[in-house]
Write a protein that holds these residues in place. Structure first.
Motif, short mmCIF file in Angstrom:
data_model
loop_
_atom_site.label_atom_id
_atom_site.label_comp_id
_atom_site.label_asym_id
_atom_site.label_seq_id
_atom_site.Cartn_x
_atom_site.Cartn_y
_atom_site.Cartn_z
N ILE A 5 3.04 -2.22 -14.86
CA ILE A 5 2.72 -1.12 -13.65
C ILE A 5 2.04 0.17 -13.75
CG2 ILE A 5 4.61 0.37 -12.92
CD1 ILE A 5 4.96 -2.74 -12.15
N LYS A 6 0.96 0.19 -12.69
CA LYS A 6 0.25 1.36 -12.29
C LYS A 6 1.43 2.39 -11.05
CE LYS A 6 -3.43 -0.91 -13.41
NZ LYS A 6 -5.18 -2.05 -13.07
N MET A 7 1.81 1.93 -10.58
CA MET A 7 2.45 3.39 -9.73
C MET A 7 3.61 2.89 -9.58
SD MET A 7 1.69 3.09 -5.49
CE MET A 7 0.04 3.73 -5.74
N ILE A 8 4.86 4.22 -8.92
CA ILE A 8 5.81 4.28 -9.02
C ILE A 8 6.26 5.40 -8.57
CG2 ILE A 8 8.23 4.61 -9.87
CD1 ILE A 8 6.57 4.96 -12.71
N GLY A 9 7.23 4.66 -6.87
CA GLY A 9 7.59 5.30 -5.98
C GLY A 9 9.07 5.40 -6.52
N LEU A 10 9.45 6.58 -5.80
CA LEU A 10 10.86 7.19 -6.37
C LEU A 10 11.72 7.21 -5.43
CD1 LEU A 10 9.79 8.55 -9.60
CD2 LEU A 10 11.39 6.40 -9.00
N VAL A 201 7.49 1.07 10.45
CA VAL A 201 7.04 1.54 9.38
C VAL A 201 8.59 1.58 7.86
CG1 VAL A 201 7.37 3.81 9.03
CG2 VAL A 201 6.20 3.26 11.20
N ASN A 202 7.88 1.64 6.88
CA ASN A 202 8.72 1.75 5.87
C ASN A 202 8.01 2.52 4.54
OD1 ASN A 202 8.69 -0.50 3.82
ND2 ASN A 202 8.75 -1.89 5.89
N LYS A 203 9.11 2.54 3.22
CA LYS A 203 8.07 3.00 2.37
C LYS A 203 7.48 2.13 1.82
CE LYS A 203 13.11 6.07 2.00
NZ LYS A 203 13.68 6.35 0.47
N GLY A 204 7.90 1.14 1.41
CA GLY A 204 7.39 -0.08 1.46
C GLY A 204 6.39 -0.57 1.19
N MET A 205 5.69 -0.64 2.89
CA MET A 205 4.81 -0.75 3.32
C MET A 205 3.36 0.38 3.26
SD MET A 205 3.83 0.04 7.28
CE MET A 205 4.57 1.31 7.08
N ALA A 206 3.94 1.38 2.50
CA ALA A 206 3.42 3.03 2.63
C ALA A 206 2.95 2.89 0.85
CB ALA A 206 4.51 4.20 3.28
N LEU A 207 3.71 2.25 0.59
CA LEU A 207 3.25 2.55 -1.01
C LEU A 207 1.72 1.31 -1.14
CD1 LEU A 207 6.89 2.55 -3.05
CD2 LEU A 207 5.24 4.42 -3.15
N VAL A 208 2.29 0.38 -0.46
CA VAL A 208 1.50 -0.98 -0.74
C VAL A 208 -0.37 -0.28 -0.11
CG1 VAL A 208 0.54 -3.15 0.33
CG2 VAL A 208 3.18 -2.67 -0.92
N GLU A 209 0.18 0.21 1.15
CA GLU A 209 -1.05 0.27 1.90
C GLU A 209 -1.62 1.45 0.74
OE1 GLU A 209 -2.04 2.15 5.89
OE2 GLU A 209 -0.28 1.79 5.82
N LEU A 210 -1.19 2.90 0.78
CA LEU A 210 -1.88 3.98 -0.87
C LEU A 210 -2.04 2.87 -1.77
CD1 LEU A 210 -2.23 6.74 -1.84
CD2 LEU A 210 -0.14 6.56 -3.04
N GLY A 211 -1.55 2.40 -2.34
CA GLY A 211 -1.68 1.35 -3.86
C GLY A 211 -3.80 0.90 -3.24
N GLU A 219 1.79 -5.97 -7.31
CA GLU A 219 2.17 -6.47 -8.17
C GLU A 219 2.13 -5.32 -9.05
OE1 GLU A 219 0.82 -9.53 -5.76
OE2 GLU A 219 -0.14 -8.28 -6.14
N GLU A 220 1.16 -4.42 -9.28
CA GLU A 220 1.45 -3.90 -10.31
C GLU A 220 2.19 -2.08 -9.52
OE1 GLU A 220 -2.89 -4.14 -11.91
OE2 GLU A 220 -2.85 -3.19 -9.68
#
Length: 275
Positions: A5-10, A201-211, A219-220
């Motif tokens: 795990i390299k990123m954690i969205g909370l 638009v959702n938080k997950g899409m934003a996390l993956v895009e930032l990743g 997967e990380e």
């Protein structure tokens, strides 16, 4: 073998916060340990940046934030938007026109801040069912004389709109009316509200895009949440963690269920999978 795990969205409310909207010492310590280990730790919230507590903003190494349910991803130091998925202003006006058919409080999020009408600001207790939300709203919202006039003068896309309802039957009717528009997406993390973003638009899409911007694979990425605005996030990332106090459909979307927000379940999950 699972990837590191390299990123954690909370998520915040119902996840990182306890029921009094507090971040407890153990949780803060775990977040700092994860950051010090080199993990990208960030909030992934429906709130605007102005609604995030200073104790999180001041956390050493918290470099990014997903706000307004993924509509805006910012670099925290400069508050510069790295990613934007905004709602056209004319669409926002139509949404609020629908909301005004009912007994509602209406808000608009624009460039990291939440806006509310002056008259409604004095009546938030009629719409927010949780008294702990009263202090939050009073300390973070900017008042305007008329929200529709404000949108007209703004004439720019907004992050999202939010509608709070005094009557749940009216909320159900408004939801049915609004969901006919396929250019928007509805969630209601508080149970008595409707949050509206642009479709997809959702938080997950934003996390993956930032990743992707940071060289981090899907997967990380790990995410923790409890409400219906977290369901898509838990599905999008590599490791989705639901709180024990999460809604049932959110638990079903998760890879793992941790303790409740009162038990600091998010921090415990970070210790288990990251530290």
């Amino acid at each position: 073998m699972k990837k590191k795990i390299k990123m954690i969205g909370l998520d915040l409310d119902g996840t990182l916060f306890n029921n009094k909207k507090e971040i407890l010492p153990y949780t803060r310590e775990v977040l700092q340990r994860a950051i010090d280990k080199g993990v990208v730790v960030l909030v992934a919230t429906g709130r605007p940046w102005s609604g995030i507590p200073d104790e999180l903003k001041d956390l050493t190494g918290m470099r990014y934030a997903v706000t307004s349910n993924g509509a805006r991803v910012i670099e925290t130091k400069t508050q510069k938007a790295l990613i934007e998925h905004l709602l056209p202003v004319e669409k926002a006006k139509k949404i609020l026109e629908t909301a005004r058919k009912y007994d509602t409080l209406q808000e608009v999020y624009f460039e990291n801040r939440g806006y509310i009408e002056e008259e409604q600001f004095e009546k938030i207790y009629q719409y927010h069912k949780d008294p702990h939300m009263w202090k939050y709203v009073r300390s973070t919202r900017i008042t305007v004389p008329d929200i529709m006039t404000f949108l007209g003068q703004l004439n720019k896309p907004v992050d999202k709109t939010q509608i709070l309802f005094a009557d749940m039957e009216e909320r159900a009717r408004a939801w049915k009316e609004l969901e006919q528009d396929k250019e928007i997406v509805l969630v209601g993390s508080l149970g008595y509200n409707i949050e509206i973003n642009g479709a997809g638009v959702n938080k997950g899409m934003a996390l993956v895009e930032l990743g992707k911007m940071l060289g981090i694979e899907r997967e990380e990425i790990m995410a923790c949440g409890d409400g219906d605005n977290d369901e898509a996030m838990l599905k999008e990332v590599g490791l989705g963690v639901a709180m024990e106090n999460a809604e049932e459909q959110v638990k079903k979307a998760a890879d793992y269920i941790t303790g409740t927000n009162e038990e600091e379940g998010a921090a415990k999950a970070i210790e288990k999978f990251v530290l």
